[in-house]
Design a protein around this motif. Structure first.
Motif, short mmCIF file in Angstrom:
data_model
loop_
_atom_site.label_atom_id
_atom_site.label_comp_id
_atom_site.label_asym_id
_atom_site.label_seq_id
_atom_site.Cartn_x
_atom_site.Cartn_y
_atom_site.Cartn_z
N THR A 58 0.85 -1.19 0.00
CA THR A 58 0.00 0.00 0.00
C THR A 58 0.89 1.24 0.00
OG1 THR A 58 -0.16 0.17 2.42
CG2 THR A 58 -1.80 -1.21 1.31
N VAL A 59 0.24 2.40 -0.08
CA VAL A 59 1.00 3.65 -0.07
C VAL A 59 1.61 3.88 1.31
CG1 VAL A 59 -0.34 4.74 -1.89
CG2 VAL A 59 -1.10 4.96 0.49
N GLU A 60 2.73 4.58 1.33
CA GLU A 60 3.41 4.90 2.56
C GLU A 60 2.63 5.92 3.39
OE1 GLU A 60 6.98 7.83 2.92
OE2 GLU A 60 7.84 5.83 2.60
N GLY A 61 1.96 6.85 2.72
CA GLY A 61 1.28 7.93 3.41
C GLY A 61 2.25 9.07 3.71
N PRO A 62 1.74 10.22 4.11
CA PRO A 62 2.59 11.41 4.27
C PRO A 62 3.37 11.49 5.58
CG PRO A 62 0.31 11.98 4.69
CD PRO A 62 0.31 10.55 4.23
N TYR A 63 3.10 10.58 6.54
CA TYR A 63 3.64 10.78 7.89
C TYR A 63 4.72 9.78 8.30
CZ TYR A 63 -0.45 13.83 8.25
OH TYR A 63 -1.38 14.81 8.04
N TYR A 64 5.43 9.21 7.35
CA TYR A 64 6.53 8.33 7.68
C TYR A 64 7.77 9.14 8.05
CZ TYR A 64 10.25 4.84 7.19
OH TYR A 64 11.32 4.01 7.42
N ILE A 65 8.47 8.73 9.10
CA ILE A 65 9.72 9.38 9.49
C ILE A 65 10.81 8.32 9.57
CG2 ILE A 65 10.93 10.73 11.23
CD1 ILE A 65 8.25 11.84 12.14
N ASP A 66 11.80 8.44 8.71
CA ASP A 66 12.95 7.57 8.79
C ASP A 66 13.84 8.07 9.93
OD1 ASP A 66 14.61 5.52 8.12
OD2 ASP A 66 15.40 6.44 6.31
N ALA A 67 14.87 7.31 10.25
CA ALA A 67 15.77 7.67 11.37
C ALA A 67 14.96 7.78 12.66
CB ALA A 67 16.52 8.96 11.08
N ASP A 68 14.18 6.77 12.95
CA ASP A 68 13.31 6.81 14.12
C ASP A 68 13.99 6.10 15.29
OD1 ASP A 68 9.69 6.35 14.42
OD2 ASP A 68 11.11 7.62 15.48
N ARG A 69 13.23 5.43 16.16
CA ARG A 69 13.74 4.81 17.37
C ARG A 69 13.78 3.29 17.26
NH1 ARG A 69 12.92 8.84 21.33
NH2 ARG A 69 13.21 10.81 20.23
N ILE A 70 14.90 2.71 17.66
CA ILE A 70 15.03 1.25 17.69
C ILE A 70 14.49 0.78 19.03
CG2 ILE A 70 16.58 -0.72 17.44
CD1 ILE A 70 16.42 1.05 14.96
N ARG A 71 13.27 0.28 19.05
CA ARG A 71 12.62 -0.09 20.30
C ARG A 71 11.40 -0.94 20.02
NH1 ARG A 71 10.12 5.88 21.93
NH2 ARG A 71 8.86 6.17 20.04
N GLN A 72 11.02 -1.75 21.01
CA GLN A 72 9.81 -2.56 20.92
C GLN A 72 8.60 -1.86 21.52
OE1 GLN A 72 11.83 -6.23 22.62
NE2 GLN A 72 10.37 -7.19 21.22
N ASP A 73 8.79 -1.15 22.62
CA ASP A 73 7.70 -0.43 23.27
C ASP A 73 7.69 0.99 22.75
OD1 ASP A 73 5.85 0.83 24.93
OD2 ASP A 73 6.45 -0.32 26.70
N VAL A 74 6.67 1.33 21.96
CA VAL A 74 6.61 2.65 21.33
C VAL A 74 5.58 3.56 22.00
CG1 VAL A 74 7.28 1.62 19.12
CG2 VAL A 74 4.84 1.97 19.61
N THR A 75 5.03 3.13 23.13
CA THR A 75 3.89 3.81 23.74
C THR A 75 4.23 5.21 24.22
OG1 THR A 75 3.14 1.64 24.50
CG2 THR A 75 2.05 3.58 25.43
N GLU A 76 5.38 5.38 24.86
CA GLU A 76 5.75 6.62 25.54
C GLU A 76 4.63 7.00 26.52
OE1 GLU A 76 7.49 9.75 23.26
OE2 GLU A 76 8.67 8.38 22.03
N ASP A 77 4.13 8.23 26.45
CA ASP A 77 3.12 8.67 27.42
C ASP A 77 1.71 8.65 26.85
OD1 ASP A 77 3.44 10.68 25.59
OD2 ASP A 77 3.59 12.31 27.06
#
Length: 295
Positions: A58-77
């Protein structure tokens, strides 16, 4: 049944650039309590690992950010219903698991806002945008006019980030069996799209102390949720504050309508108390020698 830790790397953050449900007994032991509702919408009656079937691009969409975080838990707050997402990545031709692939996920929060783009707002409000139910100010992800370049749905039109927030985004490494597990929250919705999670699979890169470098994107897709589960979330805060018009799965212009092959997740949750948490699983059948960057 609790998920065993993945044997595929460290758990600290670093800056960088369809399994089906495993049987009834395993489902009952999920620890979600109460009356377990198993959404079988992604089941296709086949084996646990469906070979020779590519998961839809499918399309990537406009909100992809490369150079992100290497992590399993992405929840934050971020508030919301806990979601454990377990994916298995296989070579669709040979059915062999892809070890050491990098899997990206990203999605909006409970009120429809993407991190990195809070200034854009959303159909559901929050994050510097309009209040819940207000007029959307941003471009919906993956719902551009049809017929444009890139196939049905158009190219998605990437936008540059507006801020440094990175919640509900992350990358992790598949283990020797092709599995990767993320902890996040059940996504919300915004005007023009059904509830979904974006996903990318990268291969042939190198895992270093700095993260994942190089390689090639062999799959860009989206993961979808059956309506019965989404309807239950509407009564749970903060989803209940999101008054943006909600697009159903059948109305969505991106979901290909082909079940698990199209990214429809297999879900397990307590039908009376979905707020306790949801587990989602899927096998992603990819062509590791191909390039699919979602453009």
């Amino acid at each position: 049944m609790t998920d065993t830790p993945e044997d595929n790397g460290t758990s600290h953050d670093l800056t960088r650039r369809t399994v089906l449900m495993a049987g009834g007994a395993g489902a009952v032991a999920l620890g979600l309590g109460g009356a377990l509702a198993v959404d079988a919408s992604a089941e296709d009656g086949g084996t646990a690992d469906t070979c020779y079937t590519l998961t839809s691009e499918t399309v990537e969409g406009p909100y992809y950010i490369d150079a992100d975080r290497i992590r399993q838990d992405v929840t934050e707050d971020q508030e919301g219903i806990p979601l454990v997402l377990r994916l298995k990545v296989i070579d669709a031709e040979t059915c062999r698991p892809l070890k050491d692939a990098a899997v990206d996920i990203w999605h909006c929060n409970a009120v429809g806002v993407y991190s990195g783009y809070e200034a854009s707002g959303s159909g559901g409000g929050g994050g510097g945008g309009p209040a819940p139910g207000g007029t959307p100010t941003g471009t919906p992800t993956g719902a551009p006019p049809s017929g444009g370049p890139g196939g049905p749905g158009g190219p998605g039109g990437h936008q540059e980030p507006t801020d440094d927030s990175r919640y509900l985004r992350g990358t992790w490494r598949t283990d020797r069996r092709g599995y990767v597990t993320f902890r996040t929250v059940f996504p919300g919705w915004y005007q023009g799209r059904c509830v979904h999670i974006h996903v990318k699979v990268h291969v042939d890169g190198a895992w270093t102390d700095a993260g994942y470098e190089g390689g090639r994107t062999c799959h860009t897709g989206q993961l979808f949720f059956a309506e019965q589960a989404v309807l239950l979330t509407e009564a749970v805060e903060p989803y209940s504050t999101n008054t943006a018009p909600r697009t159903t799965l059948d109305e969505d212009t991106i979901y290909p309508g082909n079940g698990s092959a199209g990214g429809l997740l297999h879900l397990a949750y307590d039908g009376r108390h979905i707020a306790r948490g949801v587990r989602a699983r899927l096998t992603l059948g990819v062509a590791p020698d191909a390039t699919h960057d979602g453009g």
